[in-house]
Design a protein around this motif. Structure first.
Motif, PDB file in Angstrom:
ATOM      1  N   LYS A   1      48.946 -19.941 -27.369  1.00 16.87           N
ATOM      2  CA  LYS A   1      49.055 -18.606 -26.780  1.00 16.87           C
ATOM      3  C   LYS A   1      47.930 -18.379 -25.770  1.00 16.87           C
ATOM      4  O   LYS A   1      48.168 -17.855 -24.675  1.00 16.87           O
ATOM      5  CB  LYS A   1      49.004 -17.550 -27.884  1.00 16.87           C
ATOM      6  CG  LYS A   1      49.301 -16.155 -27.424  1.00 16.87           C
ATOM      7  CD  LYS A   1      49.396 -15.201 -28.607  1.00 16.87           C
ATOM      8  CE  LYS A   1      49.791 -13.829 -28.151  1.00 16.87           C
ATOM      9  NZ  LYS A   1      49.943 -12.899 -29.268  1.00 16.87           N
ATOM     10  N   ILE A   2      46.731 -18.791 -26.101  1.00 16.91           N
ATOM     11  CA  ILE A   2      45.595 -18.649 -25.186  1.00 16.91           C
ATOM     12  C   ILE A   2      45.836 -19.456 -23.916  1.00 16.91           C
ATOM     13  O   ILE A   2      45.586 -18.980 -22.801  1.00 16.91           O
ATOM     14  CB  ILE A   2      44.275 -19.076 -25.874  1.00 16.91           C
ATOM     15  CG1 ILE A   2      43.889 -18.045 -26.939  1.00 16.91           C
ATOM     16  CG2 ILE A   2      43.148 -19.251 -24.862  1.00 16.91           C
ATOM     17  CD1 ILE A   2      42.727 -18.468 -27.816  1.00 16.91           C
ATOM     18  N   LYS A   3      46.327 -20.687 -24.076  1.00 14.40           N
ATOM     19  CA  LYS A   3      46.595 -21.537 -22.919  1.00 14.40           C
ATOM     20  C   LYS A   3      47.626 -20.881 -21.999  1.00 14.40           C
ATOM     21  O   LYS A   3      47.453 -20.848 -20.770  1.00 14.40           O
ATOM     22  CB  LYS A   3      47.101 -22.903 -23.392  1.00 14.40           C
ATOM     23  CG  LYS A   3      47.329 -23.892 -22.295  1.00 14.40           C
ATOM     24  CD  LYS A   3      47.796 -25.220 -22.850  1.00 14.40           C
ATOM     25  CE  LYS A   3      48.111 -26.183 -21.734  1.00 14.40           C
ATOM     26  NZ  LYS A   3      48.655 -27.450 -22.252  1.00 14.40           N
ATOM     27  N   ASN A   4      48.688 -20.340 -22.587  1.00 14.38           N
ATOM     28  CA  ASN A   4      49.719 -19.657 -21.791  1.00 14.38           C
ATOM     29  C   ASN A   4      49.159 -18.435 -21.081  1.00 14.38           C
ATOM     30  O   ASN A   4      49.474 -18.184 -19.910  1.00 14.38           O
ATOM     31  CB  ASN A   4      50.905 -19.260 -22.667  1.00 14.38           C
ATOM     32  CG  ASN A   4      51.698 -20.451 -23.151  1.00 14.38           C
ATOM     33  OD1 ASN A   4      51.643 -21.517 -22.551  1.00 14.38           O
ATOM     34  ND2 ASN A   4      52.435 -20.269 -24.229  1.00 14.38           N
ATOM     35  N   LEU A   5      48.335 -17.672 -21.779  1.00 13.05           N
ATOM     36  CA  LEU A   5      47.753 -16.474 -21.172  1.00 13.05           C
ATOM     37  C   LEU A   5      46.793 -16.840 -20.039  1.00 13.05           C
ATOM     38  O   LEU A   5      46.758 -16.152 -19.005  1.00 13.05           O
ATOM     39  CB  LEU A   5      47.032 -15.634 -22.233  1.00 13.05           C
ATOM     40  CG  LEU A   5      47.936 -14.909 -23.236  1.00 13.05           C
ATOM     41  CD1 LEU A   5      47.107 -14.271 -24.336  1.00 13.05           C
ATOM     42  CD2 LEU A   5      48.797 -13.872 -22.540  1.00 13.05           C
TER      43      LEU A   5
ATOM     44  N   GLU B   1      48.931 -17.771 -17.099  1.00 11.92           N
ATOM     45  CA  GLU B   1      49.514 -16.555 -16.512  1.00 11.92           C
ATOM     46  C   GLU B   1      48.459 -15.782 -15.729  1.00 11.92           C
ATOM     47  O   GLU B   1      48.726 -15.284 -14.621  1.00 11.92           O
ATOM     48  CB  GLU B   1      50.094 -15.687 -17.633  1.00 11.92           C
ATOM     49  CG  GLU B   1      50.822 -14.448 -17.149  1.00 11.92           C
ATOM     50  CD  GLU B   1      51.364 -13.620 -18.305  1.00 11.92           C
ATOM     51  OE1 GLU B   1      51.640 -12.432 -18.072  1.00 11.92           O
ATOM     52  OE2 GLU B   1      51.502 -14.142 -19.424  1.00 11.92           O
ATOM     53  N   ASN B   2      47.261 -15.705 -16.266  1.00 15.58           N
ATOM     54  CA  ASN B   2      46.169 -15.011 -15.597  1.00 15.58           C
ATOM     55  C   ASN B   2      45.840 -15.683 -14.265  1.00 15.58           C
ATOM     56  O   ASN B   2      45.613 -15.015 -13.241  1.00 15.58           O
ATOM     57  CB  ASN B   2      44.939 -14.998 -16.514  1.00 15.58           C
ATOM     58  CG  ASN B   2      43.874 -14.023 -16.056  1.00 15.58           C
ATOM     59  OD1 ASN B   2      44.127 -13.184 -15.204  1.00 15.58           O
ATOM     60  ND2 ASN B   2      42.693 -14.138 -16.637  1.00 15.58           N
ATOM     61  N   LYS B   3      45.830 -17.002 -14.250  1.00 15.32           N
ATOM     62  CA  LYS B   3      45.563 -17.762 -13.026  1.00 15.32           C
ATOM     63  C   LYS B   3      46.629 -17.467 -11.969  1.00 15.32           C
ATOM     64  O   LYS B   3      46.307 -17.251 -10.784  1.00 15.32           O
ATOM     65  CB  LYS B   3      45.539 -19.262 -13.357  1.00 15.32           C
ATOM     66  CG  LYS B   3      45.136 -20.149 -12.222  1.00 15.32           C
ATOM     67  CD  LYS B   3      45.061 -21.588 -12.700  1.00 15.32           C
ATOM     68  CE  LYS B   3      44.726 -22.521 -11.565  1.00 15.32           C
ATOM     69  NZ  LYS B   3      44.712 -23.925 -12.011  1.00 15.32           N
ATOM     70  N   GLN B   4      47.905 -17.439 -12.385  1.00  9.35           N
ATOM     71  CA  GLN B   4      48.999 -17.144 -11.450  1.00  9.35           C
ATOM     72  C   GLN B   4      48.878 -15.719 -10.900  1.00  9.35           C
ATOM     73  O   GLN B   4      49.098 -15.496  -9.702  1.00  9.35           O
ATOM     74  CB  GLN B   4      50.350 -17.321 -12.149  1.00  9.35           C
ATOM     75  CG  GLN B   4      50.701 -18.751 -12.459  1.00  9.35           C
ATOM     76  CD  GLN B   4      51.978 -18.860 -13.272  1.00  9.35           C
ATOM     77  OE1 GLN B   4      52.575 -17.858 -13.640  1.00  9.35           O
ATOM     78  NE2 GLN B   4      52.380 -20.089 -13.554  1.00  9.35           N
ATOM     79  N   ILE B   5      48.519 -14.790 -11.737  1.00  8.95           N
ATOM     80  CA  ILE B   5      48.380 -13.398 -11.282  1.00  8.95           C
ATOM     81  C   ILE B   5      47.233 -13.291 -10.280  1.00  8.95           C
ATOM     82  O   ILE B   5      47.345 -12.582  -9.265  1.00  8.95           O
ATOM     83  CB  ILE B   5      48.173 -12.457 -12.487  1.00  8.95           C
ATOM     84  CG1 ILE B   5      49.468 -12.366 -13.302  1.00  8.95           C
ATOM     85  CG2 ILE B   5      47.737 -11.063 -12.040  1.00  8.95           C
ATOM     86  CD1 ILE B   5      49.337 -11.614 -14.608  1.00  8.95           C
ATOM     87  N   LYS B   6      46.130 -13.994 -10.514  1.00 10.37           N
ATOM     88  CA  LYS B   6      45.017 -13.969  -9.571  1.00 10.37           C
ATOM     89  C   LYS B   6      45.434 -14.538  -8.219  1.00 10.37           C
ATOM     90  O   LYS B   6      45.042 -14.012  -7.167  1.00 10.37           O
ATOM     91  CB  LYS B   6      43.822 -14.748 -10.125  1.00 10.37           C
ATOM     92  CG  LYS B   6      43.062 -13.993 -11.200  1.00 10.37           C
ATOM     93  CD  LYS B   6      41.860 -14.788 -11.680  1.00 10.37           C
ATOM     94  CE  LYS B   6      41.113 -14.014 -12.743  1.00 10.37           C
ATOM     95  NZ  LYS B   6      39.925 -14.738 -13.236  1.00 10.37           N
ATOM     96  N   GLU B   7      46.225 -15.606  -8.223  1.00 10.43           N
ATOM     97  CA  GLU B   7      46.729 -16.178  -6.964  1.00 10.43           C
ATOM     98  C   GLU B   7      47.608 -15.168  -6.235  1.00 10.43           C
ATOM     99  O   GLU B   7      47.524 -15.022  -5.012  1.00 10.43           O
ATOM    100  CB  GLU B   7      47.518 -17.464  -7.239  1.00 10.43           C
ATOM    101  CG  GLU B   7      46.656 -18.658  -7.596  1.00 10.43           C
ATOM    102  CD  GLU B   7      45.734 -19.059  -6.455  1.00 10.43           C
ATOM    103  OE1 GLU B   7      46.159 -19.018  -5.286  1.00 10.43           O
ATOM    104  OE2 GLU B   7      44.565 -19.406  -6.757  1.00 10.43           O
TER     105      GLU B   7
END
Length: 126
Positions: free
Chosen positions: A100-104, A107-113
């Motif tokens: 779950k942490i890895k997925n989050l 997702e956080n990295k994609q949102i920052k991009e």
């Protein structure tokens, strides 16, 4: 007038009191079993409204309570079962949380991009 036999009268009262005490104890034990509460001298005494000395002094009642108490001690409580399940499943829970942490993080990295791209679009419009 008939003769009053004090001895038989006292024996009758004593046997009635004994039967009433047994009835109270039986009902108290049944209530404790139905409500899944622990059976011991304190709980039976409180539930039946009798003294602990009464329970201890009557050998067959004492034996019954001790037997029930020992039977309950052998059966694991819900808290013990839950604790064992937690200990057995902790590795699976840890692995699940790591995924779950890895997925989050991904997702956080994609949102920052996406935010960088959006800022770039906004800057171009100015």
């Amino acid at each position: 007038m008939s003769e009053y036999d004090r001895k038989s009268h006292l024996e009758k009262l004593h046997s009635e009191r004994k039967a009433n005490t047994r009835k109270k104890i039986d009902e108290a034990i049944q209530r404790l079993i139905r409500s899944n509460k622990s059976i011991n001298f304190n709980s039976v005494s409180n539930e039946a409204g009798l003294s602990k000395a009464t329970l201890y002094n009557n050998s067959d009642i004492r034996e019954r309570i001790e037997t029930l108490r020992n039977q309950q001690a052998q059966v694991p409580t819900p808290a013990q079962v839950k604790r064992e399940m937690d200990e057995n499943n902790k590795d699976a829970i840890i692995a699940s949380l790591k995924r779950k942490i890895k997925n989050l993080l991904e997702e956080n990295k994609q949102i920052k991009e996406q935010v960088k791209i959006s800022y770039g679009d906004i800057y171009k419009k100015i």
